[in-house]
Design an enzyme around this catalytic site. Structure first.
Site, PDB file in Angstrom:
ATOM      1  N   ASP A   1       6.485  37.848  46.545  1.00 22.97           N
ATOM      2  CA  ASP A   1       5.190  37.537  45.939  1.00 22.97           C
ATOM      3  C   ASP A   1       5.069  38.307  44.630  1.00 22.97           C
ATOM      4  OD1 ASP A   1       2.612  36.796  45.343  1.00 22.97           O
ATOM      5  OD2 ASP A   1       1.667  38.091  46.859  1.00 22.97           O
TER       6      ASP A   1
ATOM      7  N   GLN B   1       3.550  39.099  54.387  1.00 21.99           N
ATOM      8  CA  GLN B   1       2.702  40.193  53.892  1.00 21.99           C
ATOM      9  C   GLN B   1       1.665  40.576  54.944  1.00 21.99           C
ATOM     10  OE1 GLN B   1       1.583  37.902  50.445  1.00 21.99           O
ATOM     11  NE2 GLN B   1       2.187  39.543  49.055  1.00 21.99           N
TER      12      GLN B   1
ATOM     13  N   ASP C   1      -6.008  45.547  44.177  1.00 24.82           N
ATOM     14  CA  ASP C   1      -5.688  44.156  44.467  1.00 24.82           C
ATOM     15  C   ASP C   1      -6.383  43.687  45.746  1.00 24.82           C
ATOM     16  OD1 ASP C   1      -3.800  41.815  44.040  1.00 24.82           O
ATOM     17  OD2 ASP C   1      -3.221  42.393  46.070  1.00 24.82           O
TER      18      ASP C   1
ATOM     19  N   GLU D   1     -11.630  43.289  59.082  1.00 30.47           N
ATOM     20  CA  GLU D   1     -11.884  42.006  59.737  1.00 30.47           C
ATOM     21  C   GLU D   1     -13.016  42.197  60.746  1.00 30.47           C
ATOM     22  OE1 GLU D   1      -8.589  43.430  60.068  1.00 30.47           O
ATOM     23  OE2 GLU D   1      -8.273  42.552  58.080  1.00 30.47           O
TER      24      GLU D   1
ATOM     25  N   GLU E   1     -10.267  43.704  41.976  1.00 30.65           N
ATOM     26  CA  GLU E   1      -9.914  42.288  41.977  1.00 30.65           C
ATOM     27  C   GLU E   1     -10.574  41.675  43.209  1.00 30.65           C
ATOM     28  OE1 GLU E   1      -6.741  38.781  42.446  1.00 30.65           O
ATOM     29  OE2 GLU E   1      -6.749  40.514  43.751  1.00 30.65           O
TER      30      GLU E   1
ATOM     31  N   ASP F   1      -1.446  34.940  37.774  1.00 30.30           N
ATOM     32  CA  ASP F   1      -1.704  34.026  38.896  1.00 30.30           C
ATOM     33  C   ASP F   1      -2.032  32.630  38.383  1.00 30.30           C
ATOM     34  OD1 ASP F   1      -1.295  35.738  41.038  1.00 30.30           O
ATOM     35  OD2 ASP F   1      -3.308  36.592  40.853  1.00 30.30           O
TER      36      ASP F   1
END
Ligand code: BGC
Length: 594
Positions: A102, A210, A242, A249, A284, A352
């Site tokens: 990536d 990832q 990033d 979560e 970001e 990106d």
């Protein structure tokens, strides 16, 4: 996708495991910190608010050892070019060891540099040389996830009872967090992937190679803090954080921007303020403005200094096709005020895809129609093309887009190569098409490398109007009217008007919707910006409340324009895609006599 046992076997020692008693005082701190000739953070704590940033990919810029991949030595050699261009800071995306699944955002060792780019010493030299030229250095900190090749993940999957067992989010069944969207929709169909070694599913918001770190685990939080300390000790001026909305979560939510995510960012800010004062955090967070603004935190509990403003960017592109200022105006109206010391990060393009996550379905379809008519031009929810080809090679459109970028509120982030109008290669995979080697000259390796072009990490743009023979720095530098020289001039002007970085924005009424006009204002300077979004010339009347009798001067040439009339209006005529930045001053009669 299933990760098989032989993928990415563990290698080497496990770095930065937090142990009992491990804190800032027990870490090894290099004896000498880089001595910067730059003003200290105390002397210039708000440098990031007037700075122009330049995103540069190490592997794409300049290959000093001719092995086909750009490196730190190469980037260091090109610092004089960047100083000449007039940027204030570079942002270097991840350069850490990585399987490059990536573009380096899949990190396998947080506290090292990938040998392809050089050594830690080379990195330190880059820092020193950048600082000598008054260029600050911001690096990427990818803390949401690692590569599955990271020793933490390898330990976690092989030893469910060991110290890394809970470094990632493991479950027996992929039944939780189902309301979280899939970000890389082109390649992933779930945020859970089964790992045959551990016999469990692991959670990931991006590629299935990832795995997301488990921020519930205090050891993970400490390891990430130690990573930041490690790089802050080298003297870097800031971190681009990033993908920060996804750290935590929680079932029943979309797993983005959760309160505990903000708690952790605030904790990081506390840490840098105390241990590395002046180090800047850049968020970001590809989210709507009311969610993004939360990443600035509050005066009593600050989080990031800068947040990228995602929604404004597609509006600039849409405005050029719709030929109306409506969308840009709406985006500004939906932008909450900045807290003290905060700044937006603005951009036209980056490494990106041109992301279309922040627009409506209808707007997205329109953007695809204008800018990505071929399916290969699209990636995930966006468009993988560079600025110049997006704007059909139109110099006027590219200039106007920059004129807006440089005069809108925020600190602009330029993308390497866009200053010469580099092209893209939509036939390369993923987002590689916008990451091809920098074009320095028209020699066979484009001046990027003296190595054999067949060994380059990505092929050069081959032919057509964007090939190195036509588009390169050397040609642009030698031609006074080139895009590069034009942009350099604009950056010079912008430097003389800090108001562009720190001033307020007032949108003005105009008689023509295609003419976007606004004031940038602080106690010292007032600049009137006018942009013609249309492909035809326009004449418009602009309302300037309270400014009857003010004088107007072109910021670039100093030429005087007609004063604002006593009825507080001006008429202004612009060629197609034309723009003006006019300094507005008011002299009362006493001033005149002096
Ligand atoms: C980076 C991307 C990357 C993703 C996952 C980002 O938002 O800009 O290049 O693919 O994070 O790490």
């Amino acid at each position: 996708m299933t990760l098989s046992p032989r993928d990415n076997a563990p290698t080497g020692a496990i770095p930065l495991i937090p142990r009992d008693g491990d804190d800032a005082t027990t870490r090894e701190v290099p004896e000498e910190r880089v001595v910067a000739t730059l003003p200290t953070p105390a002397e210039d704590p708000h440098w990031y608010r007037t700075a122009v940033f330049y995103e540069v990919l190490t592997h794409s810029f300049f290959d000093a050892n001719n092995d086909g991949t750009g490196d730190f030595k190469g980037l260091t050699e090109k610092l004089d070019y960047l100083a000449w261009l007039g940027i204030d800071a570079i942002w270097i995306p991840p350069f850490y060891p990585s399987p490059m699944g990536d573009g380096g955002y899949d990190i396998s060792d947080y506290t090292n540099v990938d040998p392809r780019y050089g050594t830690m010493d080379d990195f330190r030299t880059l820092m020193e040389e950048a600082h000598k030229r008054h260029i600050r250095v911001v690096i990427d900190m990818v803390m949401n996830h690692t590569s599955c090749a990271h020793p933490w993940f390898q330990a976690s999957r092989h030893d469910p009872a060991g110290p890394y067992a809970d470094f990632y989010v493991w479950r027996d069944r992929p039944a939780e967090y189902l309301d979280a969207r899939i970000i890389f929709i082109d390649t992933e169909d779930s945020n859970w992937t089964y790992d045959e070694v551990r016999g469990q599913y692991f959670w990931h918001r991006f590629f299935s190679h990832q795995p997301d770190l488990n921020f519930e685990n205090p050891a993970v939080r400490e390891a990430i803090k130690n990573t930041i300390r490690f790089w802050a000790d080298t003297g870097v001026d800031g971190f681009r954080l990033d993908a920060i909305p996804y750290l935590y979560e929680e079932d029943g939510t979309n797993c983005e921007n959760l309160p505990r995510t903000h708690d952790f960012i605030a904790e990081l800010r506390d840490m840098v303020d105390e241990e590395y004062p002046g180090t800047v955090l850049i968020a970001e967070a590809n989210q709507p403005p009311h969610e993004v603004v939360a990443y600035f935190g509050s005066d009593s509990r600050p989080e990031c200094h800068v947040c990228f403003h995602f929604p404004i960017m597609p509006k600039i592109f849409a405005a050029l096709r719709e030929e109306t200022s409506k969308g840009v105006r709406e985006a500004f109206a939906a932008t909450p005020p900045l807290p003290k010391g905060g700044q937006w990060g603005t951009f036209l393009r980056n490494h990106d895809e041109l992301t279309l996550e922040m627009v409506t379905d209808e707007e997205r379809q329109a953007m695809y129609g204008w800018y990505a008519p071929e399916p290969r031009m699209r990636a995930n929810v966006g468009i993988r093309r560079r600025l110049a080809p997006l704007l059909r090679g139109s110099r006027r459109e590219v200039e106007l887009a920059h004129a807006m970028l440089l005069s809108f509120p925020g600190s602009p982030f330029l993308y390497y190569g866009d200053e010469i109008g580099m092209g893209d290669n939509i036939w390369l995979k993923d987002r590689d098409g916008v990451r091809t080697p920098m074009q320095w000259d028209s020699t066979p390796g484009a001046g990027f490398s003296k190595g054999n072009p067949n060994t380059f990490y990505l092929p050069l743009i081959e032919d057509g109007p964007y090939a190195p023979a036509a588009i390169n720095v050397s040609e642009h530098r030698s031609r006074p009217t080139s895009m590069l020289n034009w942009l350099r001039g604009m950056l010079e002007v912008r430097k003389r008007y800090p108001v562009f970085g720190i001033g307020s924005l007032t949108l003005l009424s105009t008689s023509d919707d295609a003419v976007l006009a606004y004031l940038r204002r602080d106690e010292r300077q007032t600049v009137l910006c006018v942009n013609n979004l249309s492909t035809t010339s326009r004449s418009a009347t602009i309302q300037l409340p309270g400014m009857g009798g003010w004088r107007l001067y072109d910021t670039a040439s100093g030429n005087r324009f007609p004063d604002v009339r006593e009825d507080e209006t001006i008429d202004i005529t612009l060629g197609r895609h034309g723009f003006y930045w006019l300094e507005a001053t008011f002299l009362n009669e006493e001033d005149e006599e002096e």
